[in-house]
Enzyme design. Sequence first.
Site, PDB file in Angstrom:
ATOM      1  N   VAL A  19      -6.871   0.800  -6.206  1.00  0.00           N
ATOM      2  CA  VAL A  19      -6.698   0.928  -4.754  1.00  0.00           C
ATOM      3  C   VAL A  19      -7.188   2.275  -4.239  1.00  0.00           C
ATOM      4  O   VAL A  19      -7.392   3.214  -5.004  1.00  0.00           O
ATOM      5  CB  VAL A  19      -5.215   0.725  -4.368  1.00  0.00           C
ATOM      6  CG1 VAL A  19      -4.756  -0.659  -4.775  1.00  0.00           C
ATOM      7  CG2 VAL A  19      -4.327   1.783  -5.016  1.00  0.00           C
ATOM      8  N   GLU A  20      -7.340   2.367  -2.913  1.00  0.00           N
ATOM      9  CA  GLU A  20      -7.781   3.586  -2.219  1.00  0.00           C
ATOM     10  C   GLU A  20      -9.098   4.116  -2.782  1.00  0.00           C
ATOM     11  O   GLU A  20      -9.285   5.311  -2.982  1.00  0.00           O
ATOM     12  CB  GLU A  20      -6.703   4.678  -2.311  1.00  0.00           C
ATOM     13  CG  GLU A  20      -5.400   4.300  -1.631  1.00  0.00           C
ATOM     14  CD  GLU A  20      -5.239   4.948  -0.275  1.00  0.00           C
ATOM     15  OE1 GLU A  20      -6.233   5.464   0.244  1.00  0.00           O
ATOM     16  OE2 GLU A  20      -4.124   4.917   0.245  1.00  0.00           O
ATOM     17  N   GLY A  21     -10.018   3.212  -3.090  1.00  0.00           N
ATOM     18  CA  GLY A  21     -11.294   3.599  -3.688  1.00  0.00           C
ATOM     19  C   GLY A  21     -11.226   3.466  -5.190  1.00  0.00           C
ATOM     20  O   GLY A  21     -10.493   4.200  -5.847  1.00  0.00           O
TER      21      GLY A  21
END
Length: 822
Positions: free
Chosen positions: A500-502
């Site tokens: 997640v988040e990149g």
Amino acid sequence: MTIAIPILVFLLISGIAAYHRMRLITWTILMAIGLGACWLLGAHQTTTLVLAIITAVVAVPLLLPFIRKPLLVAPLLNVFRRILPPLSQTERIALETGSVGFEGELFTGDPDWQKLLDYPRPELTAEEQAFLDGPVEELCRMINDWEITHVHADLPPELWDFIKKNKFFGMIIPKEYGGLGFSALAHHKVIQKIASISSVVSSTVGVPNSLGPGELLVHYGTKEQKDYYLPRLAVGEEVPCFGLTGPFAGSDATSIPDYGIVCKGTWKGEEVLGVRLTFDKRYITLAPVATLIGLAFRMYDPDGLLGDTRDIGITLALVPRDTPGVEIGKRHFPLNSPFQNGPIRGRDVFIPLTQLVGGAEMAGKGWNMLNECLAVGRSITLPSTASGGAKAGAVVTGAYARIRKQFGLSVGRFEGVEEALARIGGKAFTISALSQATAAAVDRGDVPSVPSAIAKYHCTTMGREVASDVMDIIGGKGIILGPRNFAGRNWQAAPISITVEGANIMTRSLLIFGQGAILCHPWVMKEMKAAQEKDRKAAIAAFDESLAGHVRFGISNAVRSFWMGLTGSRFGKVPGDAYTRQFFRKLDRYAANLALMADVSMLLLGGKLKFKESLSGRLGDVLSHLYMASAVLKRHHDEGAPEADKPLLAWSMYNSFHVIEKALSDALRNFPIRPVGWLLWALVFPLGRRAEAPGDRLNHRVASLLMTPNEARDRLAKGVFLTPCENNPGGRIASYLPLAVQAEPVERKFLKALKSKGIEALEFDAQLDEAVREGVITAEERKLLEELRRVTLDTITVDEFDVHELRAASYYDLPGAKREAA
């Protein structure tokens, strides 16, 4: 001999001037004095004269602006404009919105370490500490992770109520709006502690305080939006989520296909100007239970209702759950870690312009807003979650390895297990320091784009490695899920944070060095701005100033790299104590290496560099470990440089040095222009690679530290939930360590009697009776062994279930499902 003297003088003055980054005029004056002295003292005059001519040829045109600017600076500016890599909108905004903290010092090649040590020590306020000791502790006592993850696949109602009532969703919301108004450090500490008992609960608490409507409204909301939504968000009356990622736009968020068309529509019975939205989002945490959706979309105004711009750009909006056309409520099931996560879809969803975050004035500025909030969010939630899991894993596994015995010996005494324990302890120590450092950067007012990427990637990666080593050590205890398992869910959840988040692969290969090389470099950004200046005279003047600094910077880093490689970084003025100065000097060398490699790579590869992801990833590793090592040293000194922490500090330092040298070596061996790689190798590694991974003796010291009650172990455990209650098997195991250590001499005496056939009974209780009768142990020692037996059983026992207990409840609700008797 007299021929060599002026040559040595020339080289010595040039080397000293370059090492200390002296200006050209200073070098020229020193050279004139040095060569003049050689002439007067009778050194070889022809050689002295030749060197003086060389000095004049270099210095005169460079020192005279009317020669330098038209003949050198202007042509170089033209070349720079041609090789300047094209920046996408995503990259441009990322560079414009980020700020630079200490990571910028690392890119100078000569960091100001005193500046790092002078940063205020991160400390909680009395109110924040009371919240950790009160509501957070109480919440952790209420958490039953097995019931959450297996029985309910959700938090029970009383947990939701407690979280909302105590304003866990309002940590970042200012007090004037009913929130807690906590610092980033407090936010970090809260998430860290909750994550040590349940990653599901930590993500539930973390997301509303990270990227989402709350943070966006605090920074960009209109007064009306703040007054209405923030008080409701603070007490959980509104549960937020944020929709950014979709099936066709993940990391490249500026390419999102979700759109909104400016038009008129009906809102609460009135015709108003607004946006008609069509969107398809997935992976949205809290979406299934959210009442307020933050939404990113591309805004279009084909009829010119707002002005002449048709493609307004990425915009953010607040969409109430009950808005007609919104499809929400279904759930994803992320790796048996059932935090609330699911898709959001909508077609022809109308909202007024007043629902745009910041109002109509902020239309089209969504990516700028998101980029700042992403940097802050990534600095806290994911690193803190990794820190909580890693620290708890370290102290609990250390206790387990001491209590669990095979062949009459604690399993932690086997060298193979010691290696894994050392990795766990060293990485947990590093993660803890790194996650705290990024939180402190946020509290200093930074928008830490590069540090947040470093913290997100390395904390989650090391967290996964710690979880894997924990599972290897505890074996069957880890793979049998149930209420007694303290590690299995953490291991299952580890890849979620990686993704997640990149995604971490993208973060490493594109973001860390890609942003850092431009944003943190002391001269590149200035040169880029000069190149973009339309007034040619102003452009040449600005480029002239930055180019001179850049050339001085590059030559200095080449000389510094060679000298410090040649001397093993044994010299140089650095802060710290007698023990840590050696580490600061090593980092000085690697910072110079990074700056040199970055300069050469950008100069020779230009725009192609961003497609050389392996090279960028390796240089990103160098920058990351420089930053991590800085964070570890900072915290060590903030803690008063405790003697007991030295094994953990040393492990972290030597591990980073080893990774840095390997990354540099791999980058040089695979440098696209091979002759340049060979030349750089001679500057970076004049005596070859020297850094080695932590050795066996150091591994033994770190492992022993985790398996023995001591102040360093207690410091590492600080901030995680270790209360030995029924719902916390890890806390119970950690609490048994002092008893296990106390009982070991008695246990050895008892086992020796068993092996010597001095005790013939077969049952444990009978053996204890016989041992007391034979005088092998005393009655008090018998009680100690009985207690040791009890805690050992609690430590190693795994769960078992009836068949029906392992089936999902919904199984029985399926049409035609075969029901079995319980």
